[in-house]
Design a protein around this motif. Structure first.
Motif, PDB file in Angstrom:
ATOM      1  N   THR A  89       0.885  -1.289  -0.004  1.00 37.82           N
ATOM      2  CA  THR A  89       0.072   0.044   0.135  1.00 37.82           C
ATOM      3  C   THR A  89       1.112   1.271  -0.076  1.00 37.82           C
ATOM      4  O   THR A  89       1.942   1.208   0.458  1.00 37.82           O
ATOM      5  CB  THR A  89      -1.062   0.038   1.185  1.00 37.82           C
ATOM      6  N   PHE A  90       0.303   2.240  -0.365  1.00 38.25           N
ATOM      7  CA  PHE A  90       1.064   3.393  -0.781  1.00 38.25           C
ATOM      8  C   PHE A  90      -0.096   4.673  -0.559  1.00 38.25           C
ATOM      9  O   PHE A  90      -0.901   4.935  -1.151  1.00 38.25           O
ATOM     10  CB  PHE A  90       1.582   3.636  -2.113  1.00 38.25           C
ATOM     11  N   ASP A  91       0.362   5.418   0.652  1.00 38.53           N
ATOM     12  CA  ASP A  91      -0.705   6.639   0.956  1.00 38.53           C
ATOM     13  C   ASP A  91      -0.030   7.697   1.398  1.00 38.53           C
ATOM     14  O   ASP A  91       0.867   7.665   2.063  1.00 38.53           O
ATOM     15  CB  ASP A  91      -1.410   6.036   2.070  1.00 38.53           C
ATOM     16  N   LYS A  92      -0.933   8.976   0.934  1.00 44.71           N
ATOM     17  CA  LYS A  92      -0.319  10.231   1.436  1.00 44.71           C
ATOM     18  C   LYS A  92      -0.915  10.330   2.810  1.00 44.71           C
ATOM     19  O   LYS A  92      -2.087  10.368   3.181  1.00 44.71           O
ATOM     20  CB  LYS A  92      -0.806  11.503   0.514  1.00 44.71           C
ATOM     21  N   ILE A  93      -0.117  10.953   3.855  1.00 44.41           N
ATOM     22  CA  ILE A  93      -0.644  10.923   5.308  1.00 44.41           C
ATOM     23  C   ILE A  93      -0.555  12.338   5.600  1.00 44.41           C
ATOM     24  O   ILE A  93       0.404  13.196   5.641  1.00 44.41           O
ATOM     25  CB  ILE A  93      -0.076  10.162   6.377  1.00 44.41           C
ATOM     26  N   GLU A  94      -1.727  13.172   6.103  1.00 43.28           N
ATOM     27  CA  GLU A  94      -1.592  14.568   6.387  1.00 43.28           C
ATOM     28  C   GLU A  94      -1.731  14.849   7.668  1.00 43.28           C
ATOM     29  O   GLU A  94      -1.393  15.690   8.327  1.00 43.28           O
ATOM     30  CB  GLU A  94      -2.716  15.273   5.765  1.00 43.28           C
ATOM     31  N   VAL A 130       4.411  10.517   3.315  1.00 47.13           N
ATOM     32  CA  VAL A 130       3.778   9.450   2.390  1.00 47.13           C
ATOM     33  C   VAL A 130       4.259   8.076   3.226  1.00 47.13           C
ATOM     34  O   VAL A 130       5.454   7.846   3.461  1.00 47.13           O
ATOM     35  CB  VAL A 130       4.485   9.693   1.009  1.00 47.13           C
ATOM     36  N   LYS A 131       3.162   7.356   3.315  1.00 47.20           N
ATOM     37  CA  LYS A 131       3.483   6.022   3.877  1.00 47.20           C
ATOM     38  C   LYS A 131       3.636   4.874   3.027  1.00 47.20           C
ATOM     39  O   LYS A 131       2.643   4.913   2.134  1.00 47.20           O
ATOM     40  CB  LYS A 131       2.191   5.821   4.806  1.00 47.20           C
ATOM     41  N   THR A 133       3.791   0.934   2.527  1.00 45.53           N
ATOM     42  CA  THR A 133       3.754  -0.448   3.426  1.00 45.53           C
ATOM     43  C   THR A 133       4.371  -1.503   2.358  1.00 45.53           C
ATOM     44  O   THR A 133       3.797  -1.476   1.339  1.00 45.53           O
ATOM     45  CB  THR A 133       2.409  -0.580   4.165  1.00 45.53           C
ATOM     46  N   ASP A 148       1.750  14.689  -3.429  1.00 43.21           N
ATOM     47  CA  ASP A 148       0.818  14.557  -4.611  1.00 43.21           C
ATOM     48  C   ASP A 148       1.390  14.011  -5.919  1.00 43.21           C
ATOM     49  O   ASP A 148       1.193  12.993  -6.480  1.00 43.21           O
ATOM     50  CB  ASP A 148       0.017  15.805  -5.099  1.00 43.21           C
ATOM     51  N   VAL A 151       3.267  10.737  -5.390  1.00 42.77           N
ATOM     52  CA  VAL A 151       2.241   9.459  -5.014  1.00 42.77           C
ATOM     53  C   VAL A 151       1.937   9.388  -6.579  1.00 42.77           C
ATOM     54  O   VAL A 151       1.737   7.906  -7.070  1.00 42.77           O
ATOM     55  CB  VAL A 151       1.274   9.802  -4.375  1.00 42.77           C
ATOM     56  N   GLN A 155       2.685   5.698  -8.363  1.00 42.21           N
ATOM     57  CA  GLN A 155       1.611   5.060  -8.873  1.00 42.21           C
ATOM     58  C   GLN A 155       1.734   4.643 -10.333  1.00 42.21           C
ATOM     59  O   GLN A 155       1.389   3.485 -10.891  1.00 42.21           O
ATOM     60  CB  GLN A 155       0.094   5.560  -8.622  1.00 42.21           C
TER      61      GLN A 155
END
Length: 162
Positions: A89-94, A130-131, A133, A148, A151, A155
């Motif tokens: 998984t690949f997420d932007k964390i604010e 950016v996390k 996993t 942004d 990511v 992606q």
């Protein structure tokens, strides 16, 4: 291959850095004026505290690079290589939330090292994280200046590899 700038420090990190730097710089100097003089203690505190500054500064990521199949996070001590095909998984964390520093730097120039047990952080701005996993369960947290775009780039590389 595309290179991303490391995020500039957020206000909280700047304040922590200034306060800690002032203490680490001026305490060893002031210890030379203690009565009775203890030169060995003064020199030891000088070496340790100035060493903390230089070691912490070295952890700041100098480059974040996305190649065809890898993410490279480079600092003075070396590089961390994350294979894109190993990302689950690949997420932007604010959000900032509560994070427990296990072993590392917690505010001086950023947040580097192990947090929350196994998470590896290379974060200079807690609002631009950016996390990443991996399939193995290992978590990396990095902070590019423009999360942004970062990511989107990763992606795109993931879809090209499939």
């Amino acid at each position: 291959m595309k290179e991303f700038q490391t995020a500039k420090m957020d206000d909280r990190t700047k304040i922590i850095t200034i306060i800690v730097l002032l203490f680490l710089i001026f305490f060893p100097i002031s210890s030379f004026f203690f009565e009775p003089p203890k030169p060995m203690v003064s020199m030891t505190s000088f070496v340790i505290m100035y060493g903390v500054i230089f070691i912490s500064y070295g952890f700041i990521p100098k480059r974040i690079v996305v190649s065809y199949n890898q993410i490279l996070v480079k600092n003075i001590y070396g590089s961390v290589v994350i294979n894109i095909n190993e990302i689950e998984t690949f997420d932007k964390i604010e959000k900032t939330g509560f994070n427990l520093r296990t072993f590392g730097v917690g505010g001086l120039f950023g947040y580097f090292g192990y947090f929350n047990g196994r998470d590896v952080w290379y974060v200079t701005n807690i609002h631009k994280k950016v996390k990443i996993t991996l399939k193995s369960g290992k978590i990396y947290m990095i902070s590019p200046e423009n999360p942004d775009d970062f990511v989107k780039e990763v992606q795109q590389r993931r879809t090209e590899m499939v």
